[in-house]
Motif scaffolding. Structure first.
Motif, short mmCIF file in Angstrom:
data_model
loop_
_atom_site.label_atom_id
_atom_site.label_comp_id
_atom_site.label_asym_id
_atom_site.label_seq_id
_atom_site.Cartn_x
_atom_site.Cartn_y
_atom_site.Cartn_z
N ALA A 1 22.33 62.35 41.47
CA ALA A 1 20.96 62.79 41.19
C ALA A 1 20.94 63.81 40.04
CB ALA A 1 20.35 63.40 42.45
N ILE A 2 21.94 64.68 39.99
CA ILE A 2 22.01 65.69 38.94
C ILE A 2 22.20 65.04 37.57
CG2 ILE A 2 23.47 67.53 38.01
CD1 ILE A 2 23.92 68.41 40.95
N MET A 3 23.02 63.97 37.51
CA MET A 3 23.32 63.33 36.23
C MET A 3 22.29 62.27 35.83
SD MET A 3 25.82 65.10 35.40
CE MET A 3 26.02 64.26 33.81
N LEU A 4 21.35 61.94 36.72
CA LEU A 4 20.38 60.90 36.42
C LEU A 4 19.54 61.18 35.17
CD1 LEU A 4 19.12 58.22 37.24
CD2 LEU A 4 17.56 59.49 38.76
N PRO A 5 19.01 62.41 34.97
CA PRO A 5 18.24 62.65 33.73
C PRO A 5 19.06 62.44 32.46
CG PRO A 5 17.83 64.38 35.35
CD PRO A 5 18.98 63.57 35.88
N VAL A 6 20.35 62.77 32.50
CA VAL A 6 21.22 62.55 31.33
C VAL A 6 21.33 61.06 31.05
CG1 VAL A 6 23.55 62.83 30.42
CG2 VAL A 6 22.51 64.65 31.78
N ALA A 7 21.51 60.26 32.11
CA ALA A 7 21.62 58.82 31.95
C ALA A 7 20.32 58.21 31.41
CB ALA A 7 21.99 58.17 33.28
N LEU A 8 19.20 58.65 31.95
CA LEU A 8 17.91 58.10 31.50
C LEU A 8 17.63 58.44 30.05
CD1 LEU A 8 15.68 58.79 34.65
CD2 LEU A 8 16.69 56.62 33.91
N HIS A 9 18.06 59.63 29.61
CA HIS A 9 17.83 60.02 28.22
C HIS A 9 18.58 59.11 27.25
CE1 HIS A 9 18.13 62.96 24.70
NE2 HIS A 9 16.85 62.73 24.86
N ARG A 10 19.69 58.54 27.67
CA ARG A 10 20.43 57.63 26.81
C ARG A 10 19.63 56.36 26.52
NH1 ARG A 10 26.48 57.86 29.60
NH2 ARG A 10 27.01 59.99 28.93
N PHE A 11 18.79 55.96 27.46
CA PHE A 11 18.01 54.73 27.29
C PHE A 11 16.70 54.98 26.54
CE2 PHE A 11 20.70 53.63 30.92
CZ PHE A 11 21.14 52.36 30.56
N THR A 12 16.23 56.21 26.54
CA THR A 12 14.91 56.48 25.97
C THR A 12 14.95 57.02 24.55
OG1 THR A 12 14.90 58.68 26.99
CG2 THR A 12 13.91 56.88 28.25
N ARG A 13 16.08 57.56 24.10
CA ARG A 13 16.12 58.13 22.75
C ARG A 13 16.51 57.08 21.72
NH1 ARG A 13 21.05 60.75 24.96
NH2 ARG A 13 22.88 59.96 23.84
N ARG A 14 16.20 57.36 20.47
CA ARG A 14 16.54 56.46 19.37
C ARG A 14 18.05 56.44 19.15
NH1 ARG A 14 13.16 60.01 17.03
NH2 ARG A 14 14.85 60.59 15.60
N ALA A 15 18.52 55.41 18.46
CA ALA A 15 19.95 55.28 18.20
C ALA A 15 20.48 56.43 17.35
CB ALA A 15 20.24 53.95 17.50
#
Length: 280
Positions: free
Chosen positions: A239-253
């Motif tokens: 749960a703690i690392m979930l925001p980090v993982a989601l940010h990888r999918f939402t930010r530009r390359a």
């Protein structure tokens, strides 16, 4: 000199703190705390700190070309006359992990030598694996997060359980993702002066691979959870690392990772790990 020592001590605190947390987690999961285990966790942190300090030393000529990295690498701008003092100081600091590993006799010394050779091969010429595309990723995956966990089990004579094997698989994927994120962050500064996976294959390829690895990491964690391999007290880490993982999918390359988000997640994980160890 005092400022240099402070920067050197606390530089990469996230890395050696994470290594200590991983080693401590291995001990806690096996209910194997003892004075030898405590010494080993401290030695893992100390050896990791020395390894990253050596990496900074080797990277100083390259980091000097990046204004952002100039403030982060303590070896940039240090006078040649002080390099001897620093080298001796690091050598003295190395004595502590050497003594701690020596508690485990020849296996401890073998582990220390293996870790030292890995740090040298990764950072220093002539091999400098971090400047060899694909080898940079493989070396990071094999040592940064997996090594602390593996050597803790080996040196304390702890069995490799299905949970241990599951965690090692996740550590490999997490290490790969972290390395790709770091390379993507430094792409603009390093593309003309450094060789690595990202400077060779480009930011877009790195972004696709990073998202793929993150997806596999999440899928593996879900499978291990549903199959009952993961105990409930490990789920808060996900749960703690979930925001980090989601940010990888939402930010530009071409958008770098959010360093504040990374630090916040790490500190939260360290705090939870400390509470888990004390309460368990």
């Amino acid at each position: 000199m005092r400022g240099f020592i402070f920067r050197l001590m606390w530089n990469h605190a996230d890395a050696w703190g994470l290594a200590g947390m991983i080693a401590a987690a291995a001990v806690t999961l096996h209910h194997a705390w003892s004075w030898q285990a405590g010494a080993l966790v401290a030695a893992v942190m100390g050896a990791t700190w020395i390894g990253f300090a050596f990496n900074d030393y080797c990277d100083a000529p390259i980091d000097a070309a990046d204004p952002r990295k100039q403030s982060r690498n303590p070896f940039i701008g240090i006078m040649p006359s002080r390099r001897v003092i620093v080298t001796v100081g690091i050598g003295i600091a190395l004595a502590a992990p050497v003594l701690a590993y020596a508690v485990f006799a020849w296996r401890g010394i073998a582990v220390l030598v293996a870790g030292g050779l890995a740090a040298w091969a990764y950072s220093a010429p002539p091999l400098r694996l971090k400047s060899r595309p694909l080898f940079d990723l493989m070396a990071h995956a094999a040592f940064v997060q997996t090594f602390p966990y593996t050597i803790t089990l080996i040196l304390l004579d702890l069995p490799f359980t299905p949970l241990d094997r599951a965690l090692l698989a996740l550590f490999i994927l997490a290490s790969l993702g972290a390395q790709l994120e770091q390379q993507a962050r430094d792409y603009a500064a390093e593309r003309d002066i450094e060789r690595n996976f990202t400077t060779r294959y480009g930011q877009r390829t790195t972004a696709v691979l990073l998202r793929t690895i993150t997806g596999l990491l999440g899928l593996a964690a879900l499978i291990f959870t549903l199959s009952g391999v993961f105990p409930a007290h490990l789920l808060p880490f996900a749960a703690i690392m979930l925001p980090v993982a989601l940010h990888r999918f939402t930010r530009r390359a071409d958008q770098p990772r959010d360093e504040r988000l990374i630090r916040a997640a790490l500190f939260a994980a360290l705090a939870y790990c400390g509470w888990w160890i004390v309460s368990g």
